[in-house]
Scaffold this motif. Structure first.
Motif, short mmCIF file in Angstrom:
data_model
loop_
_atom_site.label_atom_id
_atom_site.label_comp_id
_atom_site.label_asym_id
_atom_site.label_seq_id
_atom_site.Cartn_x
_atom_site.Cartn_y
_atom_site.Cartn_z
N ALA A 134 -10.32 1.51 8.06
CA ALA A 134 -8.87 1.60 7.91
C ALA A 134 -8.30 0.25 7.53
O ALA A 134 -8.90 -0.80 7.79
CB ALA A 134 -8.23 2.10 9.21
N VAL A 135 -7.13 0.29 6.91
CA VAL A 135 -6.41 -0.92 6.53
C VAL A 135 -4.93 -0.54 6.43
O VAL A 135 -4.59 0.61 6.15
CB VAL A 135 -6.93 -1.47 5.18
CG1 VAL A 135 -6.69 -0.49 4.04
CG2 VAL A 135 -6.32 -2.82 4.86
N SER A 136 -4.04 -1.49 6.68
CA SER A 136 -2.62 -1.22 6.55
C SER A 136 -1.89 -2.50 6.19
O SER A 136 -2.48 -3.60 6.18
CB SER A 136 -2.05 -0.65 7.85
OG SER A 136 -1.89 -1.66 8.83
N ASP A 148 2.26 6.13 2.41
CA ASP A 148 2.71 5.09 1.49
C ASP A 148 4.05 4.50 1.94
O ASP A 148 4.65 4.94 2.94
CB ASP A 148 2.75 5.59 0.05
CG ASP A 148 3.75 6.72 -0.20
OD1 ASP A 148 4.78 6.76 0.50
OD2 ASP A 148 3.50 7.55 -1.09
N SER A 149 4.54 3.51 1.21
CA SER A 149 5.75 2.79 1.60
C SER A 149 7.01 3.63 1.46
O SER A 149 8.08 3.22 1.90
CB SER A 149 5.88 1.51 0.78
OG SER A 149 5.88 1.79 -0.60
N GLY A 202 3.01 -0.59 -4.04
CA GLY A 202 4.09 0.39 -3.97
C GLY A 202 3.72 1.75 -4.51
O GLY A 202 4.60 2.61 -4.68
N GLY A 203 2.43 1.98 -4.75
CA GLY A 203 1.98 3.26 -5.29
C GLY A 203 2.00 4.37 -4.26
O GLY A 203 2.26 4.16 -3.07
N SER A 204 1.70 5.58 -4.74
CA SER A 204 1.79 6.77 -3.90
C SER A 204 0.56 6.97 -3.03
O SER A 204 -0.54 6.52 -3.35
CB SER A 204 2.00 8.02 -4.77
OG SER A 204 0.80 8.33 -5.47
N TRP A 251 2.67 0.78 4.98
CA TRP A 251 1.70 1.68 4.37
C TRP A 251 0.39 1.58 5.14
O TRP A 251 0.14 0.57 5.82
CB TRP A 251 1.48 1.37 2.90
CG TRP A 251 1.03 -0.03 2.58
CD1 TRP A 251 1.81 -1.07 2.17
CD2 TRP A 251 -0.31 -0.57 2.67
NE1 TRP A 251 1.06 -2.21 2.00
CE2 TRP A 251 -0.25 -1.93 2.30
CE3 TRP A 251 -1.54 -0.03 3.03
CZ2 TRP A 251 -1.38 -2.75 2.27
CZ3 TRP A 251 -2.67 -0.84 3.00
CH2 TRP A 251 -2.59 -2.18 2.63
N SER A 252 -0.41 2.62 5.06
CA SER A 252 -1.65 2.66 5.84
C SER A 252 -2.65 3.59 5.18
O SER A 252 -2.27 4.60 4.57
CB SER A 252 -1.34 3.14 7.26
OG SER A 252 -2.47 3.03 8.11
#
Length: 367
Positions: A349-351, A237-238, A80-82, A38-39
């Protein structure tokens, strides 16, 4: 994470690390990192944002605000959210932060009102929602999402949009909720420069301070900053879903119900899993609309361009028409890119594969 600036041809910062070219410009290092599951990337506006016009306290305040927005969005994604929930969470936090020109901290129209615009787009099915001219809905980005999910429409404006938002149970606040002294001072200064009348101080606003706000107050942006105020977020998302969200107060002293690119789907906001991209823009809205910046970035990426190359080409296209600004781009692999034609853009940014990092100035490595 990469960032481009017009005329430099430089890649400034990256998820993969940094090296330095013979010309002294940062370039990508060939270090391997895991692909993110995810990112998230965000921006808080682009413009004439320069080190010598920012005090250390102001610099720190902006970085901390960006980090908080990244934390809000990444918490959703890590659980695990959208992507939709993540971009909304990040943008809502910035809408509540008076440092940014969105929500509580928005600039004023020439009539002395805060008129708020926002848009959101789901890349999985290209569903979209947008609102313009809101004055009492606390979170315009929530209203835009409600338009997307709870109405048969894409774009609502003014009183009708406000009525719809209230009917969906979205928090309503008095217009004075959005008032900040610094933005009011900025309006007064702009109207004086243009020779336009100064409206009465808004009802419910606090009385003028006995001592004028100091220029180095860390709780507010520099009074004379030339900034295209908008906040935005893009995410993967994941589950591989892309989304984009953007929110703004527009331009200071705007007249006649002016609306910029933010709520115009394909100009300031766009997301498409089919094309493998999500985009949120900040800049001179009239030119971004004419150049259809966000949609064209996705078209370039679908044809094989990287996010940074596509983003830079499009902001340069807007520049050729007379507009300045920047964009954030997320591709289907979760790689965020940044492109701008200004001296700065509040961004971060973050991932799942890289820690949060933020930047302000165009020539700065995200860290």
């Amino acid at each position: 994470m990469t960032c481009g600036t017009r005329g430099r041809g430089a890649v400034i910062g990256a998820v993969l690390g940094l090296a330095v070219t013979a010309a002294g410009l940062p370039a990508l290092a060939q270090t391997e990192t895991p692909a993110p599951t995810w990112s998230l990337a965000i921006h808080g506006g682009a413009g004439t944002i320069e080190r010598d016009r920012m005090t250390p306290a102001q610099d720190t305040a902006y970085r901390e605000a960006l980090e908080k927005a990244l934390a809000a969005g990444s918490a959703v994604l890590a659980a695990g959210g959208s992507a939709l929930d993540a971009v909304q969470a990040a943008v809502e936090l910035m809408e509540d932060d008076p440092l940014f020109n969105a929500g509580r901290g928005a600039v004023f129209t020439a009539a002395g009102r805060n008129e708020l615009d926002a848009a959101v787009m789901d890349g999985t099915n290209r569903a979209a929602g947008a609102v313009a001219g809101l004055t009492t809905t606390r979170h315009p980005i929530a209203a835009a999402r409600a338009v997307m999910e709870k109405s048969p429409h894409v774009f609502l404006i003014g009183e009708g949009a406000e009525t719809f938002a209230a009917s969906q149970g979205l928090e309503q606040v008095p217009p004075s909720f959005f008032f900040t002294e610094r933005r009011w001072q900025g309006l007064v200064q702009t109207l004086r420069q243009r020779g336009l009348p100064i409206p009465a101080r808004p009802e419910g606003a606090p009385p003028p301070p006995a001592v004028p706000m100091a220029d180095n107050d860390p709780s507010a942006p520099p009074l004379n900053e030339r900034k295209f105020g908008t906040v935005g977020a893009v995410a993967l998302d994941s589950h591989g879903r892309l989304a984009a969200a953007t929110s703004t107060g527009g331009t200071s002293a705007k007249q006649w119900g002016r609306v910029g690119d933010v709520p115009v789907i394909g100009a300031g906001t766009y997301a498409s899993n089919a094309e493998g991209c999500a985009v949120s823009a900040t800049g001179d809205g009239e030119f971004y609309i004419r150049a259809s910046v966000a949609r064209d970035i996705c078209a370039r990426m679908a044809a094989g361009a990287t996010g940074q190359a596509a983003g830079q080409a499009e902001v340069d296209d807007a520049l050729s028409l007379g507009g300045y600004g920047g964009v954030i781009v997320m591709d289907r692999a979760g790689i965020p890119d940044f492109a701008l034609t200004t001296s700065g853009m509040y961004r971060g940014a973050v991932s799942s594969a890289a820690p949060a990092r933020v930047a302000i100035y165009a020539d700065e490595e995200e860290q």
